[in-house]
Scaffold this motif. Structure first.
Motif, PDB file in Angstrom:
ATOM      1  N   UNK A   1       0.828  -1.211   0.000  1.00 41.96           N
ATOM      2  CA  UNK A   1       0.000   0.000   0.000  1.00 41.96           C
ATOM      3  C   UNK A   1       0.862   1.260   0.000  1.00 41.96           C
ATOM      4  N   UNK A   2       2.005   1.183   0.634  1.00 46.77           N
ATOM      5  CA  UNK A   2       2.910   2.329   0.727  1.00 46.77           C
ATOM      6  C   UNK A   2       3.750   2.482  -0.534  1.00 46.77           C
TER       7      UNK A   2
ATOM      8  N   UNK B   1       3.833   1.833  -7.095  1.00 43.11           N
ATOM      9  CA  UNK B   1       3.950   3.031  -7.939  1.00 43.11           C
ATOM     10  C   UNK B   1       4.843   4.095  -7.298  1.00 43.11           C
ATOM     11  N   UNK B   2       5.796   3.637  -6.486  1.00 47.52           N
ATOM     12  CA  UNK B   2       6.733   4.527  -5.790  1.00 47.52           C
ATOM     13  C   UNK B   2       6.015   5.516  -4.864  1.00 47.52           C
ATOM     14  N   UNK B   3       4.786   5.181  -4.484  1.00 49.22           N
ATOM     15  CA  UNK B   3       4.047   6.047  -3.570  1.00 49.22           C
ATOM     16  C   UNK B   3       3.397   7.244  -4.221  1.00 49.22           C
TER      17      UNK B   3
ATOM     18  N   UNK C   1      -0.472   4.897   0.816  1.00 54.06           N
ATOM     19  CA  UNK C   1      -0.362   5.333   2.208  1.00 54.06           C
ATOM     20  C   UNK C   1       0.892   6.178   2.373  1.00 54.06           C
ATOM     21  N   UNK C   2       0.726   7.407   2.829  1.00 52.53           N
ATOM     22  CA  UNK C   2       1.865   8.308   3.037  1.00 52.53           C
ATOM     23  C   UNK C   2       2.060   8.659   4.512  1.00 52.53           C
TER      24      UNK C   2
ATOM     25  N   UNK D   1      -5.134  -3.726  -0.069  1.00 55.17           N
ATOM     26  CA  UNK D   1      -6.238  -3.467  -1.003  1.00 55.17           C
ATOM     27  C   UNK D   1      -6.273  -2.030  -1.502  1.00 55.17           C
ATOM     28  N   UNK D   2      -5.430  -1.174  -0.940  1.00 49.80           N
ATOM     29  CA  UNK D   2      -5.497   0.253  -1.298  1.00 49.80           C
ATOM     30  C   UNK D   2      -5.302   0.469  -2.797  1.00 49.80           C
ATOM     31  N   UNK D   3      -4.371  -0.284  -3.397  1.00 48.08           N
ATOM     32  CA  UNK D   3      -4.108  -0.108  -4.820  1.00 48.08           C
ATOM     33  C   UNK D   3      -4.829  -1.151  -5.669  1.00 48.08           C
TER      34      UNK D   3
END
Length: 331
Positions: free
Chosen positions: A194-195, A198-200, A206-207, A309-311
């Motif tokens: 999640x972090x 896509x390199x964030x 999540x940041x 699941x975030x992405x």
């Protein structure tokens, strides 16, 4: 094209992407050459989510049923301004307009103008009528409605140009995770995805972490190991070195695995290569604050969005919580 024809052609697109043909591989290579953040691994991750959650027959049929879609719509021309922070981030908007039966004119981001062009071209080869439904332009003029995604400054400009038309305008958003210290190694490994996916750079990345007082960060840092290879990616490494130099100059306490820095900071948004954290004593207060914050796209954690699941948003997951399909059906 009737609705059933559009559904069938989208299923064919899913099958085509799944095959990973030489033509698609070439498109991915070109996309990476133009944008160094678009590695093949992350393009494949975005593609697989589209195949699984957006283009399966089950997902498409669920969508059609939920909104009682039919062939009685009076087509309007919807202008779409797409972002380019992660591969094919604008695909869901394109999909929604196409399935609804409206026409669309797309302005692609210069950061992501290869993959979606290839997708549209494939759809046209399957049915020439698609070219009347989806067109790509450098400027958007004369549209009946607009969907625009960009940073906060861009959003202000969009309001100026598109405000008098029916519109959805999206600004900067980010995501956070709430931990309680009972997370398993497997859950933390999913949180690492999640972090770092896509390199964030995505709004669903999540940041920032919210953690209880006296939280042990060692297991979290250990879960980041599979992304230590980021230190070998030149664009990411440049960001890491720059952020590290600022931290050292300001004598700020930090933790790192040599690829991801953990910094205590109240800001939700963190720079590339950094992850903010904040301690809490009452989790209910944290949740109440976050749910009233327009900068928060999603919350990851037990009782919230599942770890990992975030992405992987579903076809019914709408950016900023604004129902795109419902908007289209009111035009």
């Amino acid at each position: 094209m009737i609705l059933q024809e559009r559904i069938e052609i989208l299923e064919k697109l899913g099958q085509y992407l799944q095959k990973n043909t030489p033509e698609w591989q070439q498109a991915k290579q070109l996309a990476y050459q133009k944008n160094g953040w678009f590695t093949e691994a992350f393009i494949d991750a975005a593609t697989q989510n589209i195949i699984t959650h957006f283009l399966s027959k089950t997902a498409l049929q669920q969508w059609v049923t939920k909104y009682h879609l039919d062939d009685n719509i009076i087509p309007k021309n919807v202008g779409i301004v797409m972002a380019g922070n992660i591969p094919m981030v604008g695909f869901h908007d394109m999909l929604a307009v196409f399935v609804s039966g409206h026409y669309q004119t797309i302005k692609l981001s210069s950061k992501d103008d290869v993959l979606l062009k290839h997708v549209v071209q494939f759809l046209i080869t399957q049915n020439n009528e698609v070219q009347h439904y989806i067109s790509i332009a450098d400027m958007l003029k004369g549209c009946d409605a607009y969907i625009a995604t960009g940073g906060n400054n861009a959003a202000a400009t969009f309001e100026t140009y598109f405000g008098k038309y029916p519109h959805i305008i999206r600004k900067n958003r980010t995501s956070v995770a709430i931990l309680n210290g009972s997370e398993t190694a497997a859950e933390l490994a999913l949180l690492a995805d999640d972090i770092h996916y896509y390199f964030g750079l995505g709004c669903r990345n999540v940041t920032k972490l919210y953690v209880p007082n006296n939280y042990d960060f060692v297991p979290v840092l250990q879960s980041f190991k599979k992304y230590q290879y980021f230190a070998d990616h030149h664009k990411y490494k440049n960001n890491y070195d720059y952020q590290l130099s600022i931290v050292l100059l300001n004598n700020v306490y930090y933790m790192t695995n040599e690829a991801t820095m953990l910094i205590e900071n109240k800001q939700l948004f963190s720079p590339i290569s950094q992850l903010h954290y904040e301690f809490y004593t009452n989790v209910a207060d944290v949740v109440a604050t976050l749910k009233n914050n327009d900068d928060v796209q999603c919350i990851v954690g037990k009782g919230f969005e599942p770890f990992g699941a975030a992405q992987q948003p579903s076809i019914l997951t709408y950016a900023d919580g604004v129902d795109t399909m419902q908007f289209l059906l009111t035009l």
